[in-house]
Structures are given as C-alpha cells and as structure tokens.
Scaffold this motif. Structure first.
Motif, PDB file in Angstrom:
ATOM      1  N   LEU A  97      24.989  -1.958  11.633  1.00  0.00           N
ATOM      2  CA  LEU A  97      23.662  -1.895  12.235  1.00  0.00           C
ATOM      3  C   LEU A  97      22.917  -3.198  11.956  1.00  0.00           C
ATOM      4  N   GLY A  98      23.624  -4.304  12.121  1.00  0.00           N
ATOM      5  CA  GLY A  98      23.021  -5.608  11.894  1.00  0.00           C
ATOM      6  C   GLY A  98      21.801  -5.807  12.770  1.00  0.00           C
ATOM      7  N   GLY A  99      20.732  -6.264  12.165  1.00  0.00           N
ATOM      8  CA  GLY A  99      19.508  -6.505  12.916  1.00  0.00           C
ATOM      9  C   GLY A  99      18.609  -5.296  13.033  1.00  0.00           C
ATOM     10  N   VAL A 100      19.122  -4.124  12.654  1.00  0.00           N
ATOM     11  CA  VAL A 100      18.300  -2.911  12.713  1.00  0.00           C
ATOM     12  C   VAL A 100      17.581  -2.762  11.382  1.00  0.00           C
ATOM     13  N   HIS A 101      16.277  -2.748  11.451  1.00  0.00           N
ATOM     14  CA  HIS A 101      15.472  -2.464  10.258  1.00  0.00           C
ATOM     15  C   HIS A 101      15.231  -0.960  10.245  1.00  0.00           C
ATOM     16  N   THR A 102      15.118  -0.400   9.067  1.00  0.00           N
ATOM     17  CA  THR A 102      14.840   1.027   8.967  1.00  0.00           C
ATOM     18  C   THR A 102      13.570   1.250   8.154  1.00  0.00           C
ATOM     19  N   ALA A 103      12.913   2.345   8.447  1.00  0.00           N
ATOM     20  CA  ALA A 103      11.737   2.779   7.702  1.00  0.00           C
ATOM     21  C   ALA A 103      11.719   4.298   7.762  1.00  0.00           C
ATOM     22  N   LEU A 104      11.048   4.912   6.814  1.00  0.00           N
ATOM     23  CA  LEU A 104      10.998   6.374   6.790  1.00  0.00           C
ATOM     24  C   LEU A 104      10.280   6.956   7.992  1.00  0.00           C
ATOM     25  N   ASN A 105       9.212   6.274   8.438  1.00  0.00           N
ATOM     26  CA  ASN A 105       8.422   6.801   9.550  1.00  0.00           C
ATOM     27  C   ASN A 105       7.762   5.658  10.314  1.00  0.00           C
ATOM     28  N   VAL A 106       7.077   6.002  11.377  1.00  0.00           N
ATOM     29  CA  VAL A 106       6.433   5.002  12.240  1.00  0.00           C
ATOM     30  C   VAL A 106       5.406   4.200  11.454  1.00  0.00           C
ATOM     31  N   GLU A 107       4.613   4.879  10.644  1.00  0.00           N
ATOM     32  CA  GLU A 107       3.567   4.208   9.876  1.00  0.00           C
ATOM     33  C   GLU A 107       4.147   3.124   8.962  1.00  0.00           C
ATOM     34  N   LYS A 108       5.252   3.427   8.285  1.00  0.00           N
ATOM     35  CA  LYS A 108       5.882   2.439   7.395  1.00  0.00           C
ATOM     36  C   LYS A 108       6.426   1.250   8.187  1.00  0.00           C
ATOM     37  N   ALA A 109       6.973   1.497   9.358  1.00  0.00           N
ATOM     38  CA  ALA A 109       7.483   0.404  10.195  1.00  0.00           C
ATOM     39  C   ALA A 109       6.337  -0.508  10.632  1.00  0.00           C
ATOM     40  N   ILE A 110       5.219   0.082  11.022  1.00  0.00           N
ATOM     41  CA  ILE A 110       4.058  -0.715  11.425  1.00  0.00           C
ATOM     42  C   ILE A 110       3.542  -1.531  10.255  1.00  0.00           C
ATOM     43  N   GLU A 111       3.490  -0.947   9.067  1.00  0.00           N
ATOM     44  CA  GLU A 111       3.055  -1.681   7.874  1.00  0.00           C
ATOM     45  C   GLU A 111       3.930  -2.907   7.644  1.00  0.00           C
ATOM     46  N   ARG A 112       5.251  -2.750   7.782  1.00  0.00           N
ATOM     47  CA  ARG A 112       6.154  -3.885   7.568  1.00  0.00           C
ATOM     48  C   ARG A 112       5.977  -4.958   8.632  1.00  0.00           C
ATOM     49  N   LEU A 113       5.797  -4.557   9.881  1.00  0.00           N
ATOM     50  CA  LEU A 113       5.570  -5.538  10.943  1.00  0.00           C
ATOM     51  C   LEU A 113       4.273  -6.308  10.702  1.00  0.00           C
ATOM     52  N   ARG A 114       3.249  -5.626  10.242  1.00  0.00           N
ATOM     53  CA  ARG A 114       1.983  -6.307   9.924  1.00  0.00           C
ATOM     54  C   ARG A 114       2.167  -7.264   8.750  1.00  0.00           C
ATOM     55  N   ALA A 115       2.891  -6.823   7.724  1.00  0.00           N
ATOM     56  CA  ALA A 115       3.123  -7.675   6.549  1.00  0.00           C
ATOM     57  C   ALA A 115       3.889  -8.942   6.929  1.00  0.00           C
ATOM     58  N   TRP A 116       4.784  -8.827   7.891  1.00  0.00           N
ATOM     59  CA  TRP A 116       5.558  -9.990   8.349  1.00  0.00           C
ATOM     60  C   TRP A 116       4.761 -10.863   9.306  1.00  0.00           C
ATOM     61  N   GLY A 117       3.567 -10.428   9.699  1.00  0.00           N
ATOM     62  CA  GLY A 117       2.753 -11.189  10.629  1.00  0.00           C
ATOM     63  C   GLY A 117       3.207 -11.091  12.069  1.00  0.00           C
ATOM     64  N   LYS A 118       4.049 -10.110  12.376  1.00  0.00           N
ATOM     65  CA  LYS A 118       4.539  -9.943  13.744  1.00  0.00           C
ATOM     66  C   LYS A 118       3.486  -9.280  14.639  1.00  0.00           C
ATOM     67  N   ILE A 119       2.694  -8.393  14.058  1.00  0.00           N
ATOM     68  CA  ILE A 119       1.613  -7.761  14.817  1.00  0.00           C
ATOM     69  C   ILE A 119       0.336  -7.920  14.012  1.00  0.00           C
ATOM     70  N   GLU A 120      -0.780  -7.873  14.709  1.00  0.00           N
ATOM     71  CA  GLU A 120      -2.054  -8.052  14.042  1.00  0.00           C
ATOM     72  C   GLU A 120      -2.449  -6.801  13.277  1.00  0.00           C
ATOM     73  N   ALA A 121      -3.112  -7.039  12.148  1.00  0.00           N
ATOM     74  CA  ALA A 121      -3.629  -5.923  11.362  1.00  0.00           C
ATOM     75  C   ALA A 121      -4.800  -5.307  12.110  1.00  0.00           C
ATOM     76  N   GLU A 122      -4.973  -4.026  11.901  1.00  0.00           N
ATOM     77  CA  GLU A 122      -6.074  -3.293  12.506  1.00  0.00           C
ATOM     78  C   GLU A 122      -7.388  -3.818  11.933  1.00  0.00           C
ATOM     79  N   SER A 123      -8.373  -4.092  12.782  1.00  0.00           N
ATOM     80  CA  SER A 123      -9.671  -4.548  12.284  1.00  0.00           C
ATOM     81  C   SER A 123     -10.412  -3.370  11.667  1.00  0.00           C
ATOM     82  N   ASP A 124     -11.408  -3.663  10.849  1.00  0.00           N
ATOM     83  CA  ASP A 124     -12.202  -2.593  10.228  1.00  0.00           C
ATOM     84  C   ASP A 124     -12.876  -1.723  11.283  1.00  0.00           C
ATOM     85  N   ASP A 125     -13.334  -2.355  12.394  1.00  0.00           N
ATOM     86  CA  ASP A 125     -13.972  -1.590  13.462  1.00  0.00           C
ATOM     87  C   ASP A 125     -13.009  -0.589  14.076  1.00  0.00           C
TER      88      ASP A 125
END
Length: 131
Positions: A97-125
């Motif tokens: 499964l080369g290239g496949v990242h895994t996470a327990l759930n959708v929320e954890k996957a989004i957290e990792r994408l944000r940490a990597w700077g691939k997607i923008e973090a949610e603003s406070d608003d």
C-alpha cells in the motif's frame, strides 16, 4: 449505473464506501477520483472504508494505485475507518500500500493534512460558526 459519491470539502475529497465493491465499481471509482482531483485541484483524498467488511487483493491493489495516481497529481490519499479484519487481510495477503496514508478516522486524517500544510487550518470564525 452504480457510482460511489465523492464529496468536495474545501481542498479535500471525501469518499465514503458503504457497500461491498465489485471490480468494475473499483475501476470507476479510481477514474472518478483522479478526474475530481484534476478538476478541483484537491490536495487530499480521504477514503472512508468503514463500511467494508472485507477487501480482496484486487481492491487492496487499487487502493495503492489510487494513492499513487493522486500523489502524482499532488494530493495525499488517506484510508480511514479500516475494520480489524480488513487490516489483517491486507497484511496476510502482503498487499503493498505504498503511498497510502492511514488514520483511524476522517478527523485524524484532516489533522495530519493540516499539520503537513496541505490544507488550510480552520479559522476561529469557521470553528465557532453556529455556536
């Protein structure tokens, strides 16, 4: 004709698989995902496979292929919601499964994408919208 819906959420594509997949459906999904990555310029693809009770070698290989294709298109693919029996099968079959990242759930996957700077973090608003 059967299709699995692909939801666009910001820079992400969310694919929730809730039914057992036959080979043609997997092939159609692969094509649909790559087309959507191209047209939406998505930076992440999250495949929620919590609805799958089993994965055969073809489906396992296709998960790897989807990840490789989206990586070439500058998007990271996460597989989330994997049932224990599915994880066991993937390991026992020796599926790469080369290239496949895994996470327990959708929320954890989004957290990792944000940490990597691939997607923008949610603003406070946005985080407090509807409070």
């Amino acid at each position: 004709m059967e299709r699995i819906p692909i939801l666009k959420i910001g820079d992400l594509l969310l694919v929730t698989i809730q039914l057992d997949m036959h080979d043609q459906l997997v092939m159609d999904l692969q094509k649909d995902i790559t087309n959507m990555v191209r047209t939406t310029e998505a930076k992440g693809v999250i495949l929620d496979i919590s609805g799958l009770d089993m994965v055969d070698s073809f489906i396992g290989r296709m998960l790897g292929t989807i990840a490789a294709m989206t990586a070439v298109m500058d998007a990271h693919t996460f597989v989330v919601g994997m049932q224990p029996a599915v994880a066991i099968t993937i390991v026992e079959l020796g599926l790469p499964l080369g290239g496949v990242h895994t996470a327990l759930n959708v929320e954890k996957a989004i957290e990792r994408l944000r940490a990597w700077g691939k997607i923008e973090a949610e603003s406070d608003d946005e985080a407090h919208e509807g409070d």
